[in-house]
Design a protein around this motif. Structure first.
Motif, PDB file in Angstrom:
ATOM      1  N   ILE A 281       0.777  -1.238  -0.001  1.00 23.88           N
ATOM      2  CA  ILE A 281       0.029   0.129   0.067  1.00 23.88           C
ATOM      3  C   ILE A 281       0.792   1.269   0.141  1.00 23.88           C
ATOM      4  CG2 ILE A 281      -1.724   1.439   1.488  1.00 23.88           C
ATOM      5  CD1 ILE A 281      -2.787  -1.279   2.477  1.00 23.88           C
ATOM      6  N   VAL A 282       1.955   1.056   0.768  1.00 25.52           N
ATOM      7  CA  VAL A 282       2.959   2.466   0.820  1.00 25.52           C
ATOM      8  C   VAL A 282       3.563   2.533  -0.258  1.00 25.52           C
ATOM      9  CG1 VAL A 282       4.765   3.448   2.125  1.00 25.52           C
ATOM     10  CG2 VAL A 282       2.874   2.473   3.482  1.00 25.52           C
ATOM     11  N   TYR A 283       4.032   1.547  -1.021  1.00 22.24           N
ATOM     12  CA  TYR A 283       4.890   1.473  -2.183  1.00 22.24           C
ATOM     13  C   TYR A 283       4.003   2.007  -3.387  1.00 22.24           C
ATOM     14  CZ  TYR A 283       8.119  -1.941   0.442  1.00 22.24           C
ATOM     15  OH  TYR A 283       9.079  -2.417   0.913  1.00 22.24           O
ATOM     16  N   ALA A 284       2.872   1.657  -3.323  1.00 26.92           N
ATOM     17  CA  ALA A 284       2.014   2.232  -4.142  1.00 26.92           C
ATOM     18  C   ALA A 284       1.727   3.806  -4.333  1.00 26.92           C
ATOM     19  CB  ALA A 284       0.567   1.467  -4.237  1.00 26.92           C
ATOM     20  N   ALA A 285       1.382   4.294  -2.854  1.00 27.66           N
ATOM     21  CA  ALA A 285       1.436   5.483  -2.639  1.00 27.66           C
ATOM     22  C   ALA A 285       2.320   6.375  -3.051  1.00 27.66           C
ATOM     23  CB  ALA A 285       0.769   5.850  -1.256  1.00 27.66           C
ATOM     24  N   ASN A 286       3.696   6.211  -2.713  1.00 25.00           N
ATOM     25  CA  ASN A 286       4.837   6.564  -2.999  1.00 25.00           C
ATOM     26  C   ASN A 286       5.138   6.732  -4.471  1.00 25.00           C
ATOM     27  OD1 ASN A 286       5.554   7.546  -0.332  1.00 25.00           O
ATOM     28  ND2 ASN A 286       6.585   5.691   0.275  1.00 25.00           N
ATOM     29  N   ALA A 287       4.934   5.469  -5.238  1.00 26.17           N
ATOM     30  CA  ALA A 287       4.980   5.460  -6.588  1.00 26.17           C
ATOM     31  C   ALA A 287       4.088   6.365  -7.452  1.00 26.17           C
ATOM     32  CB  ALA A 287       5.062   4.017  -6.992  1.00 26.17           C
ATOM     33  N   ASN A 324      11.142  -1.630  -6.086  1.00 22.17           N
ATOM     34  CA  ASN A 324       9.957  -1.787  -6.952  1.00 22.17           C
ATOM     35  C   ASN A 324       8.751  -1.881  -6.339  1.00 22.17           C
ATOM     36  OD1 ASN A 324       8.074  -3.468  -8.595  1.00 22.17           O
ATOM     37  ND2 ASN A 324       8.672  -5.637  -7.938  1.00 22.17           N
ATOM     38  N   PRO A 325       7.847  -1.090  -6.849  1.00 20.51           N
ATOM     39  CA  PRO A 325       6.405  -0.870  -6.225  1.00 20.51           C
ATOM     40  C   PRO A 325       5.428  -2.001  -6.142  1.00 20.51           C
ATOM     41  CG  PRO A 325       6.256   0.139  -8.390  1.00 20.51           C
ATOM     42  CD  PRO A 325       7.696  -0.599  -8.334  1.00 20.51           C
ATOM     43  N   HIS A 326       5.854  -3.113  -6.672  1.00 26.74           N
ATOM     44  CA  HIS A 326       4.887  -4.427  -6.548  1.00 26.74           C
ATOM     45  C   HIS A 326       3.618  -4.252  -7.287  1.00 26.74           C
ATOM     46  CE1 HIS A 326       7.695  -6.667  -3.993  1.00 26.74           C
ATOM     47  NE2 HIS A 326       7.723  -5.434  -3.344  1.00 26.74           N
ATOM     48  N   ASN A 327       3.548  -3.477  -8.289  1.00 28.54           N
ATOM     49  CA  ASN A 327       2.433  -3.072  -9.274  1.00 28.54           C
ATOM     50  C   ASN A 327       3.174  -2.562 -10.654  1.00 28.54           C
ATOM     51  OD1 ASN A 327       0.635  -1.211 -10.744  1.00 28.54           O
ATOM     52  ND2 ASN A 327      -0.683  -1.578  -8.760  1.00 28.54           N
ATOM     53  N   HIS A 328       2.766  -3.295 -11.601  1.00 28.91           N
ATOM     54  CA  HIS A 328       3.345  -3.281 -12.859  1.00 28.91           C
ATOM     55  C   HIS A 328       3.039  -2.047 -13.711  1.00 28.91           C
ATOM     56  CE1 HIS A 328       6.311  -4.692 -15.781  1.00 28.91           C
ATOM     57  NE2 HIS A 328       5.473  -4.412 -16.671  1.00 28.91           N
ATOM     58  N   TYR A 331       5.225   0.690 -11.707  1.00 25.30           N
ATOM     59  CA  TYR A 331       6.483   0.580 -12.154  1.00 25.30           C
ATOM     60  C   TYR A 331       6.772   1.231 -13.454  1.00 25.30           C
ATOM     61  CZ  TYR A 331      10.577  -1.999 -14.117  1.00 25.30           C
ATOM     62  OH  TYR A 331      11.794  -2.233 -14.718  1.00 25.30           O
ATOM     63  N   VAL A 332       5.726   0.993 -14.689  1.00 26.77           N
ATOM     64  CA  VAL A 332       5.764   1.343 -15.887  1.00 26.77           C
ATOM     65  C   VAL A 332       5.685   3.273 -15.822  1.00 26.77           C
ATOM     66  CG1 VAL A 332       4.842   1.741 -18.132  1.00 26.77           C
ATOM     67  CG2 VAL A 332       5.199  -0.346 -17.002  1.00 26.77           C
ATOM     68  N   LEU A 333       4.888   3.616 -14.985  1.00 27.27           N
ATOM     69  CA  LEU A 333       4.396   4.864 -15.012  1.00 27.27           C
ATOM     70  C   LEU A 333       5.720   5.746 -14.312  1.00 27.27           C
ATOM     71  CD1 LEU A 333       0.590   5.009 -13.852  1.00 27.27           C
ATOM     72  CD2 LEU A 333       1.708   5.705 -16.050  1.00 27.27           C
ATOM     73  N   THR A 334       6.095   5.171 -13.357  1.00 25.39           N
ATOM     74  CA  THR A 334       7.479   5.975 -12.612  1.00 25.39           C
ATOM     75  C   THR A 334       8.645   5.712 -13.546  1.00 25.39           C
ATOM     76  OG1 THR A 334       7.650   3.848 -11.304  1.00 25.39           O
ATOM     77  CG2 THR A 334       6.548   5.408 -10.356  1.00 25.39           C
ATOM     78  N   ALA A 335       8.753   4.925 -14.194  1.00 21.29           N
ATOM     79  CA  ALA A 335       9.985   4.777 -14.919  1.00 21.29           C
ATOM     80  C   ALA A 335      10.095   5.477 -16.371  1.00 21.29           C
ATOM     81  CB  ALA A 335      10.249   3.250 -15.391  1.00 21.29           C
ATOM     82  N   VAL A 336       8.719   5.382 -17.162  1.00 25.22           N
ATOM     83  CA  VAL A 336       8.619   5.985 -18.277  1.00 25.22           C
ATOM     84  C   VAL A 336       7.456   6.669 -18.574  1.00 25.22           C
ATOM     85  CG1 VAL A 336      10.334   4.462 -19.488  1.00 25.22           C
ATOM     86  CG2 VAL A 336       8.037   3.524 -19.105  1.00 25.22           C
ATOM     87  N   GLY A 337       6.557   7.096 -17.446  1.00 28.36           N
ATOM     88  CA  GLY A 337       5.615   7.905 -17.597  1.00 28.36           C
ATOM     89  C   GLY A 337       4.417   7.317 -18.693  1.00 28.36           C
ATOM     90  N   GLU A 379       1.855  -7.351  -8.707  1.00 27.19           N
ATOM     91  CA  GLU A 379       3.400  -7.233  -8.453  1.00 27.19           C
ATOM     92  C   GLU A 379       3.781  -6.728  -9.971  1.00 27.19           C
ATOM     93  OE1 GLU A 379       6.705  -7.500  -8.167  1.00 27.19           O
ATOM     94  OE2 GLU A 379       6.221  -8.551  -6.436  1.00 27.19           O
ATOM     95  N   SER A 380       4.996  -6.455 -10.169  1.00 29.49           N
ATOM     96  CA  SER A 380       5.456  -6.356 -11.358  1.00 29.49           C
ATOM     97  C   SER A 380       6.200  -7.603 -12.382  1.00 29.49           C
ATOM     98  CB  SER A 380       6.987  -5.340 -11.256  1.00 29.49           C
ATOM     99  OG  SER A 380       6.552  -4.128 -10.459  1.00 29.49           O
ATOM    100  N   TYR A 381       4.904  -8.038 -12.905  1.00 25.68           N
ATOM    101  CA  TYR A 381       5.050  -9.445 -13.374  1.00 25.68           C
ATOM    102  C   TYR A 381       5.493  -9.525 -14.822  1.00 25.68           C
ATOM    103  CZ  TYR A 381       2.885 -12.105  -9.606  1.00 25.68           C
ATOM    104  OH  TYR A 381       2.532 -12.888  -8.489  1.00 25.68           O
ATOM    105  N   LEU A 382       5.514  -8.310 -15.559  1.00 24.62           N
ATOM    106  CA  LEU A 382       6.241  -8.154 -16.883  1.00 24.62           C
ATOM    107  C   LEU A 382       7.656  -7.982 -16.596  1.00 24.62           C
ATOM    108  CD1 LEU A 382       3.407  -7.033 -18.985  1.00 24.62           C
ATOM    109  CD2 LEU A 382       4.261  -9.287 -18.865  1.00 24.62           C
ATOM    110  N   MET A 383       8.310  -7.885 -15.433  1.00 21.17           N
ATOM    111  CA  MET A 383       9.652  -7.639 -15.333  1.00 21.17           C
ATOM    112  C   MET A 383      10.351  -8.778 -14.408  1.00 21.17           C
ATOM    113  SD  MET A 383      10.201  -6.435 -11.945  1.00 21.17           S
ATOM    114  CE  MET A 383      11.441  -5.350 -11.899  1.00 21.17           C
TER     115      MET A 383
END
Length: 407
Positions: A281-287, A324-328, A331-337, A379-383
């Motif tokens: 939950i916290v990882y998602a909020a911060n991501a 890793n925010p454990h949400n793919h 993960y994509v949005l933070t890395a490449v918007g 989870e970031s399942y496509l990485m």
């Protein structure tokens, strides 16, 4: 045998080697890389490169998969930490193998690829049953083959995060054969046993994302089977999902413990900085905060770890920072918007938008992206290597020989 005869046999050889790659999905990906290297060498020896490349260039999914990788590679241009960026980019290389798998796969051999995967899952399930019995029923038994990730993991080769999604797809594929491919009782019985064993494996594996993904696939399967009777399909799906969840909750102590713990961690996440669900939950909020500050092109793949750390220090210092925010999606949005969001949408949604004839694979073409659309929330399942390999392989096998066109 002449060299010309050998070259003529390469497509058949490569198809068998590809089945071997499918077998590796729930086991370990290292042999899959070696098999893929051999497939590539034979593919080159076979020749007709111009013809094969032109065929691949006509496939929309090839462009989508290559573009998805290219977006992450491009983000290294605005990343400061290139070492970390290259490390994460290495987790995306499997997308570049999609054209090779698509070129090698044969539409007439789809059942072979599915069988190789189901055979591997069956082997893993048998080993899992032994591990579960040794842990919970007969502790005096010798230790079995068990992944060294957690004390309560029962899977033999990979942890529950990677094992449960493979089980989810195996459960769908075994049920698909029961409902759409087999007619005799004798042929169906092994798949009835496999489906039941897979459901039980999901309940004892502890992989919550995989279980949710499986329930989504089971719901889809009900509507696929009862396509002309949607109300009945909804009732059947509700009965199946409810039966599995309630049966697992009241019939399996470990499953009940995992479910109760998840609920408690959601309710009290601010008080439990070391709990799994609380951390997510916290990882998602911060991501999301990172994405809000860099919405167009993200922070760059290489700078995600530092961006998560800084945001964690600012807003949730009690929690351990994540890489890793454990949400793919995040993960994509933070890395490449937003640029990455478009690329990811193409990979996941294009199989829903492309038209293809009913050739026995059409239901699987829809089920696979649904599974990943669901589990990527958790989870970031496509990485992740095993699950990315599963996604790339089954997409290639279910779409080979089909020139998709926008519906």
């Amino acid at each position: 045998m002449t060299f010309a005869d050998f070259r003529a046999r390469i497509p058949a050889i490569n198809s068998w080697l590809l089945a071997g790659v499918f077998f590796m999905i729930p086991v370990t990906v290292a042999p899959a890389y070696w098999l893929t290297a051999l497939i590539l060498v034979l593919w080159l020896i076979e020749g007709r490169l111009g013809q094969k490349l032109r065929a691949l260039a006509a496939e929309p999914l090839v462009w989508a998969f290559v573009a998805y990788f290219a977006v992450f590679a491009l983000s290294l241009l605005w990343s400061d930490d290139l070492s970390w960026g290259r490390r994460l980019l290495g987790r995306q290389y499997l997308f570049l193998l999609f054209p090779l798998y698509l070129s090698v796969a044969q539409r007439g051999h789809f059942a072979r690829y599915v069988s190789a995967f189901l055979l591997s899952v069956t082997m893993c399930e048998l080993l899992t049953f032994y591990n579960w019995a040794q842990l919970h029923v007969w502790p005096e038994l010798p230790d079995g083959i068990r992944v060294d990730k957690g004390a309560d993991d029962t899977a033999p080769f990979v942890d529950r995060i990677l094992y449960a999604p493979a089980l989810a797809l195996a459960g769908y594929l075994s049920a698909h054969r029961l409902l759409f491919e087999l007619t005799s009782l004798r042929a169906r019985m092994p798949y009835v046993a496999l489906f039941a064993a897979t459901v039980f494996n999901l309940l004892i594996s502890g992989g919550r994302a995989g279980l949710v993904g499986f329930l989504a696939l089971l719901t889809m399967l009900a509507f696929q089977r009862l396509v002309r009777r949607p109300m009945l399909a909804a009732g059947v799906a509700a009965a199946l999902v409810g039966g599995i969840v309630f049966g697992g909750y009241y019939g399996n102590d470990y499953f009940r413990l995992r479910m109760d713990r998840a609920f408690d961690e959601v309710v009290r996440y601010e008080e439990l900085p070391k709990a799994s669900v609380s951390q997510r939950i916290v990882y998602a909020a911060n991501a999301w905060r990172v994405f809000a500050e860099h919405p167009l092109i993200g922070v760059g793949l290489g700078d995600t770890r530092e961006a998560y750390r800084e945001m964690n220090a600012r807003h949730t210092p009690k929690w351990k920072p994540a890489w890793n925010p454990h949400n793919h999606y995040l993960y994509v949005l933070t890395a490449v918007g937003a640029l990455g969001a478009v690329a990811l949408a193409a990979v996941l949604l294009l199989p829903w938008l492309l038209d293809a004839p009913p050739d026995g694979r059409e239901r699987v073409r829809r089920a696979l992206p649904l599974l990943f659309i669901v589990i990527c929330l958790f989870e970031s399942y496509l990485m992740r290597s095993n699950t990315t390999l599963m996604f790339v392989l089954f997409t290639a096998a279910s779409w080979c020989g089909v020139r998709g066109r926008p519906a």
